[in-house]
Design a protein around this motif. Structure first.
Motif, PDB file in Angstrom:
ATOM      1  N   LYS A  57       0.824  -1.221   0.000  1.00 43.95           N
ATOM      2  CA  LYS A  57       0.000   0.000   0.000  1.00 43.95           C
ATOM      3  C   LYS A  57       0.857   1.269   0.000  1.00 43.95           C
ATOM      4  N   GLU A  58       2.114   1.126   0.463  1.00 42.49           N
ATOM      5  CA  GLU A  58       2.995   2.307   0.528  1.00 42.49           C
ATOM      6  C   GLU A  58       3.494   2.706  -0.855  1.00 42.49           C
ATOM      7  N   ASN A  59       3.450   1.779  -1.816  1.00 38.03           N
ATOM      8  CA  ASN A  59       4.010   2.062  -3.150  1.00 38.03           C
ATOM      9  C   ASN A  59       3.006   2.800  -4.042  1.00 38.03           C
ATOM     10  N   LYS A  60       2.519   3.914  -3.526  1.00 38.91           N
ATOM     11  CA  LYS A  60       1.474   4.676  -4.228  1.00 38.91           C
ATOM     12  C   LYS A  60       1.988   5.260  -5.535  1.00 38.91           C
ATOM     13  N   ALA A  61       3.318   5.466  -5.618  1.00 33.96           N
ATOM     14  CA  ALA A  61       3.880   6.140  -6.799  1.00 33.96           C
ATOM     15  C   ALA A  61       4.103   5.175  -7.964  1.00 33.96           C
ATOM     16  N   MET A  62       3.724   3.891  -7.795  1.00 40.18           N
ATOM     17  CA  MET A  62       4.058   2.933  -8.862  1.00 40.18           C
ATOM     18  C   MET A  62       3.396   3.298 -10.187  1.00 40.18           C
ATOM     19  N   ASP A  63       4.245   3.380 -11.209  1.00 40.85           N
ATOM     20  CA  ASP A  63       3.794   3.702 -12.564  1.00 40.85           C
ATOM     21  C   ASP A  63       3.053   2.495 -13.163  1.00 40.85           C
ATOM     22  N   ALA A  64       2.055   2.760 -14.004  1.00 44.49           N
ATOM     23  CA  ALA A  64       1.231   1.675 -14.546  1.00 44.49           C
ATOM     24  C   ALA A  64       2.052   0.679 -15.374  1.00 44.49           C
ATOM     25  N   ARG A  65       3.015   1.194 -16.158  1.00 46.23           N
ATOM     26  CA  ARG A  65       3.832   0.268 -16.971  1.00 46.23           C
ATOM     27  C   ARG A  65       4.773  -0.549 -16.090  1.00 46.23           C
ATOM     28  N   THR A  66       5.285   0.091 -15.031  1.00 46.01           N
ATOM     29  CA  THR A  66       6.138  -0.645 -14.083  1.00 46.01           C
ATOM     30  C   THR A  66       5.322  -1.790 -13.487  1.00 46.01           C
ATOM     31  N   GLU A  67       4.083  -1.476 -13.114  1.00 49.16           N
ATOM     32  CA  GLU A  67       3.193  -2.486 -12.529  1.00 49.16           C
ATOM     33  C   GLU A  67       2.992  -3.656 -13.502  1.00 49.16           C
ATOM     34  N   ALA A  68       2.703  -3.321 -14.764  1.00 43.44           N
ATOM     35  CA  ALA A  68       2.460  -4.365 -15.770  1.00 43.44           C
ATOM     36  C   ALA A  68       3.708  -5.234 -15.965  1.00 43.44           C
ATOM     37  N   LEU A  69       4.883  -4.584 -15.972  1.00 37.72           N
ATOM     38  CA  LEU A  69       6.132  -5.328 -16.179  1.00 37.72           C
ATOM     39  C   LEU A  69       6.455  -6.219 -14.978  1.00 37.72           C
ATOM     40  N   LEU A  70       6.150  -5.732 -13.776  1.00 44.14           N
ATOM     41  CA  LEU A  70       6.414  -6.545 -12.577  1.00 44.14           C
ATOM     42  C   LEU A  70       5.510  -7.784 -12.561  1.00 44.14           C
ATOM     43  N   TYR A  71       4.228  -7.619 -12.923  1.00 52.06           N
ATOM     44  CA  TYR A  71       3.348  -8.786 -12.999  1.00 52.06           C
ATOM     45  C   TYR A  71       3.886  -9.782 -14.032  1.00 52.06           C
ATOM     46  N   ALA A  72       4.342  -9.256 -15.171  1.00 54.26           N
ATOM     47  CA  ALA A  72       4.845 -10.151 -16.224  1.00 54.26           C
ATOM     48  C   ALA A  72       6.128 -10.860 -15.769  1.00 54.26           C
ATOM     49  N   ALA A  73       6.974 -10.153 -15.026  1.00 57.02           N
ATOM     50  CA  ALA A  73       8.223 -10.758 -14.535  1.00 57.02           C
ATOM     51  C   ALA A  73       7.916 -11.866 -13.529  1.00 57.02           C
ATOM     52  N   ALA A  74       6.983 -11.587 -12.611  1.00 59.53           N
ATOM     53  CA  ALA A  74       6.592 -12.612 -11.625  1.00 59.53           C
ATOM     54  C   ALA A  74       6.004 -13.821 -12.354  1.00 59.53           C
ATOM     55  N   ARG A  75       5.223 -13.542 -13.393  1.00 58.96           N
ATOM     56  CA  ARG A  75       4.581 -14.622 -14.180  1.00 58.96           C
ATOM     57  C   ARG A  75       5.632 -15.514 -14.828  1.00 58.96           C
ATOM     58  N   ARG A  76       6.651 -14.888 -15.425  1.00 58.06           N
ATOM     59  CA  ARG A  76       7.693 -15.658 -16.121  1.00 58.06           C
ATOM     60  C   ARG A  76       8.391 -16.630 -15.155  1.00 58.06           C
ATOM     61  N   GLN A  77       8.799 -16.073 -14.013  1.00 56.46           N
ATOM     62  CA  GLN A  77       9.553 -16.895 -13.051  1.00 56.46           C
ATOM     63  C   GLN A  77       8.693 -18.040 -12.512  1.00 56.46           C
ATOM     64  N   HIS A  78       7.436 -17.722 -12.216  1.00 56.07           N
ATOM     65  CA  HIS A  78       6.501 -18.725 -11.687  1.00 56.07           C
ATOM     66  C   HIS A  78       6.228 -19.812 -12.728  1.00 56.07           C
ATOM     67  N   LEU A  79       6.129 -19.390 -13.987  1.00 55.72           N
ATOM     68  CA  LEU A  79       5.864 -20.345 -15.070  1.00 55.72           C
ATOM     69  C   LEU A  79       7.014 -21.342 -15.205  1.00 55.72           C
ATOM     70  N   VAL A  80       8.254 -20.829 -15.266  1.00 56.40           N
ATOM     71  CA  VAL A  80       9.374 -21.746 -15.512  1.00 56.40           C
ATOM     72  C   VAL A  80       9.717 -22.566 -14.266  1.00 56.40           C
ATOM     73  N   GLU A  81       9.474 -21.979 -13.094  1.00 57.83           N
ATOM     74  CA  GLU A  81       9.888 -22.668 -11.871  1.00 57.83           C
ATOM     75  C   GLU A  81       8.818 -23.612 -11.319  1.00 57.83           C
ATOM     76  N   ARG A  82       7.559 -23.260 -11.521  1.00 53.45           N
ATOM     77  CA  ARG A  82       6.493 -24.063 -10.881  1.00 53.45           C
ATOM     78  C   ARG A  82       5.525 -24.700 -11.886  1.00 53.45           C
ATOM     79  N   VAL A  83       4.998 -23.903 -12.802  1.00 52.89           N
ATOM     80  CA  VAL A  83       3.926 -24.425 -13.676  1.00 52.89           C
ATOM     81  C   VAL A  83       4.476 -25.437 -14.692  1.00 52.89           C
ATOM     82  N   LEU A  84       5.483 -25.050 -15.454  1.00 53.99           N
ATOM     83  CA  LEU A  84       5.950 -25.933 -16.529  1.00 53.99           C
ATOM     84  C   LEU A  84       6.484 -27.274 -16.017  1.00 53.99           C
ATOM     85  N   PRO A  85       7.286 -27.307 -14.946  1.00 50.29           N
ATOM     86  CA  PRO A  85       7.743 -28.618 -14.458  1.00 50.29           C
ATOM     87  C   PRO A  85       6.568 -29.527 -14.073  1.00 50.29           C
ATOM     88  N   ALA A  86       5.551 -28.949 -13.460  1.00 50.77           N
ATOM     89  CA  ALA A  86       4.385 -29.761 -13.057  1.00 50.77           C
ATOM     90  C   ALA A  86       3.641 -30.270 -14.292  1.00 50.77           C
TER      91      ALA A  86
END
Ligand SMILES: Nc1ncnc2c1ncn2[C@@H]1O[C@H](COP(=O)(O)OP(=O)(O)OP(=O)(O)O)[C@@H](O)[C@H]1O
Ligand SMILES: Cc1cn([C@H]2C[C@H](O)[C@@H](COP(=O)(O)O)O2)c(=O)[nH]c1=O
Length: 208
Positions: A57-86
């Motif tokens: 909640k403190e990160n009020k200044a987060m830019d919308a594109r930064t937000e989109a890129l962070l979600y995509a980065a988390a998605r990539r790591q989760h996909l290769v580390e957890r989803v694809l092996p399963a």
């Protein structure tokens, strides 16, 4: 080559995704299906760290594109580390949110553009789209009321967005249902937990 099944659960705040995934996992496990459940953003250590940055909640200044890129980065790591092996080991993977959340929240509600957000996500996920997506449809008035009454749930930065933002999230999901009719199945999430669960379990058993 893909061996398992990739199922994603989508919808606005308080739609009941977590509640139904828990019930579904009990059923799949008790019937001996190889299945795991996980969530986005998060599910593994690196992605959970990214989650805490995005939702703080403190990160009020987060830019919308930064937000989109962070979600995509988390998605990539989760996909290769957890989803694809399963998936490669023949598991059914039930994932609470995936690319459609980015398309509805960042692409449509934030106004970055569904196609633009799809493009950065294509870089993150390559060709790995879900086999089926269950979209839990709910009026944001009801969804937000549910999460506000849920005393065990911490309110995060996205929850605190305006009512208009949450209304647009739902509108964004409706556009996605029209755009991907072969992949996305709409579930009426305003029904009782029992009724929602029955609909979801039927759809999942059909797919697996
Ligand atoms: N069909 C339902 N009818 C009434 N209450 C429900 C229903 N489904 C879930 N709830 C309640 O609503 C609250 C939110 O549910 P839940 O955490 O499963 O939603 P969610 O979609 O995972 O939310 P979020 O994505 O915002 O974390 C919980 O208190 C839960 O018990
Ligand atoms: C994956 C993803 C999520 N979001 C938003 C949706 C919710 O507001 C939060 C996650 O909280 P939850 O309690 O786990 O549902 O993040 C988003 O905006 N974009 C995404 O790609």
């Amino acid at each position: 080559m893909k061996k398992g099944v990739f199922i994603t659960i989508e919808g606005p705040e308080g739609a009941g995704k977590t509640t139904i995934i828990e019930l579904l996992m009990e059923k799949l496990n008790s019937e001996g299906y190889p299945a795991i459940s996980t969530r986005e953003p998060g599910g593994i250590e690196i992605a959970e760290k990214i989650r805490s940055v995005i939702l703080d909640k403190e990160n009020k200044a987060m830019d919308a594109r930064t937000e989109a890129l962070l979600y995509a980065a988390a998605r990539r790591q989760h996909l290769v580390e957890r989803v694809l092996p399963a998936i490669n080991n023949g598991y059914i993977v039930i994932c609470d949110r995936f690319i459609d959340s980015s398309l509805a929240y960042q692409g449509y509600a934030r106004g970055l553009g569904i196609d633009e957000v799809y493009a950065i996500n294509q870089f993150a996920i390559e060709e790995m789209m879900p086999d089926v997506t269950l979209y839990f449809d709910i009026d944001p008035k009801i969804g937000l009321e549910r999460i506000n009454q849920d005393k065990g749930r911490e309110i995060n930065r996205l929850d605190l967005e305006s009512f208009e933002f949450h209304r647009k999230v739902r509108e964004g999901y409706h556009l996605l249902c029209k755009r991907f009719p072969n992949r996305i199945i709409e579930i009426d999430a305003s029904q009782s937990i029992e009724a929602v669960y029955e609909h979801v379990a039927n759809e999942v058993l059909r797919v697996i």
